[in-house]
Design a protein around this motif. Sequence first.
Motif: not given
Length: 113
Positions: A30-50
Amino acid sequence: MPNVPDKADEALFLNSLTLFYLKLQAKLLLPSSVIQTIIEDYQNIHDVSQSNLFHKLTEKLSQVGILECAINKIIDVLKSEDLLSQCNTVLKTDQRRKSIFKESFRYVEPKPV
């Protein structure tokens, strides 16, 4: 005495998360830009859950008579101890991830020929 879970090993958590991101890049290509998107979006999901968890915790602690200032301190401590958020801060840029990949796993990025 209540059943208290074992304390997580912070270094092991960071190592596991770093290895996961490295696998995304090196094995799944996966390109680093896709990994960056995964990290940011998963962190946003985690923040909502928290946020949801902290809201429910606040309600429960209020019901048993804990003062709002004490609840706020508890929530602040929990936020500061959130391993996923802490580790994602360490790994938040491609450059940081590459540096940690190299340090932790002796990873050498492939060079185009």
